[in-house]
Design a protein around this motif. Structure first.
Motif, PDB file in Angstrom:
ATOM      1  N   PHE A  22       0.923  -1.111  -0.082  1.00  0.00           N
ATOM      2  CA  PHE A  22      -0.014   0.009  -0.109  1.00  0.00           C
ATOM      3  C   PHE A  22       0.949   1.296   0.172  1.00  0.00           C
ATOM      4  O   PHE A  22       0.701   2.243  -0.743  1.00  0.00           O
ATOM      5  N   LEU A  23       1.874   1.316   0.720  1.00  0.00           N
ATOM      6  CA  LEU A  23       2.715   2.539   0.939  1.00  0.00           C
ATOM      7  C   LEU A  23       3.439   2.547  -0.479  1.00  0.00           C
ATOM      8  O   LEU A  23       3.636   3.759  -0.612  1.00  0.00           O
ATOM      9  N   TRP A  24       3.901   1.547  -1.027  1.00  0.00           N
ATOM     10  CA  TRP A  24       4.614   1.583  -2.405  1.00  0.00           C
ATOM     11  C   TRP A  24       3.583   2.102  -3.280  1.00  0.00           C
ATOM     12  O   TRP A  24       4.240   3.239  -4.241  1.00  0.00           O
ATOM     13  N   SER A  25       2.556   1.489  -3.357  1.00  0.00           N
ATOM     14  CA  SER A  25       1.483   2.326  -4.427  1.00  0.00           C
ATOM     15  C   SER A  25       1.131   3.648  -3.941  1.00  0.00           C
ATOM     16  O   SER A  25       0.809   4.513  -5.204  1.00  0.00           O
ATOM     17  N   VAL A  26       0.995   4.133  -2.844  1.00  0.00           N
ATOM     18  CA  VAL A  26       0.720   5.676  -2.587  1.00  0.00           C
ATOM     19  C   VAL A  26       1.980   6.410  -2.912  1.00  0.00           C
ATOM     20  O   VAL A  26       1.751   7.606  -3.667  1.00  0.00           O
ATOM     21  N   ARG A  27       3.195   5.950  -2.795  1.00  0.00           N
ATOM     22  CA  ARG A  27       4.487   6.900  -3.205  1.00  0.00           C
ATOM     23  C   ARG A  27       4.594   6.800  -4.695  1.00  0.00           C
ATOM     24  O   ARG A  27       5.232   7.844  -5.157  1.00  0.00           O
ATOM     25  N   ASP A  32      -3.066   9.374  -7.096  1.00  0.00           N
ATOM     26  CA  ASP A  32      -3.241  10.690  -7.402  1.00  0.00           C
ATOM     27  C   ASP A  32      -4.536  11.303  -7.803  1.00  0.00           C
ATOM     28  O   ASP A  32      -4.857  12.281  -7.281  1.00  0.00           O
ATOM     29  N   ASP A  33      -4.753  10.780  -8.950  1.00  0.00           N
ATOM     30  CA  ASP A  33      -6.278  11.188  -9.395  1.00  0.00           C
ATOM     31  C   ASP A  33      -7.169  10.036  -9.710  1.00  0.00           C
ATOM     32  O   ASP A  33      -6.887   9.512 -10.867  1.00  0.00           O
ATOM     33  N   THR A  34      -8.167  10.058  -9.176  1.00  0.00           N
ATOM     34  CA  THR A  34      -9.088   8.893  -9.179  1.00  0.00           C
ATOM     35  C   THR A  34     -10.732   9.368  -9.880  1.00  0.00           C
ATOM     36  O   THR A  34     -11.098   8.408 -10.356  1.00  0.00           O
ATOM     37  N   TYR A  35     -10.558  10.731  -9.970  1.00  0.00           N
ATOM     38  CA  TYR A  35     -11.951  10.954 -10.871  1.00  0.00           C
ATOM     39  C   TYR A  35     -11.635  11.008 -12.413  1.00  0.00           C
ATOM     40  O   TYR A  35     -12.548  10.657 -13.154  1.00  0.00           O
TER      41      TYR A  35
END
Length: 51
Positions: A22-27, A32-35
């Protein structure tokens, strides 16, 4: 009683692996942009003005 310690250790290892993923995917910018990607196909592409 030994199996409980083994299961606790394995569950902590799995939890740490998921936390690391999870931390790797956030970094890496995964969230960043889900919309915009979900509605990008609804917008028309603007053509550049002719000169």
């Amino acid at each position: 009683m030994t199996i409980i310690y083994l299961l606790i250790g394995i569950s902590l290892l799995v939890a740490l692996l998921f936390l690391g993923a999870f931390l790797w995917s956030v970094r890496s910018g995964q969230y960043d942009d889900t919309y915009t990607p979900s509605v990008r196909m609804l917008f028309e592409d603007e053509e550049p003005p002719l000169r």
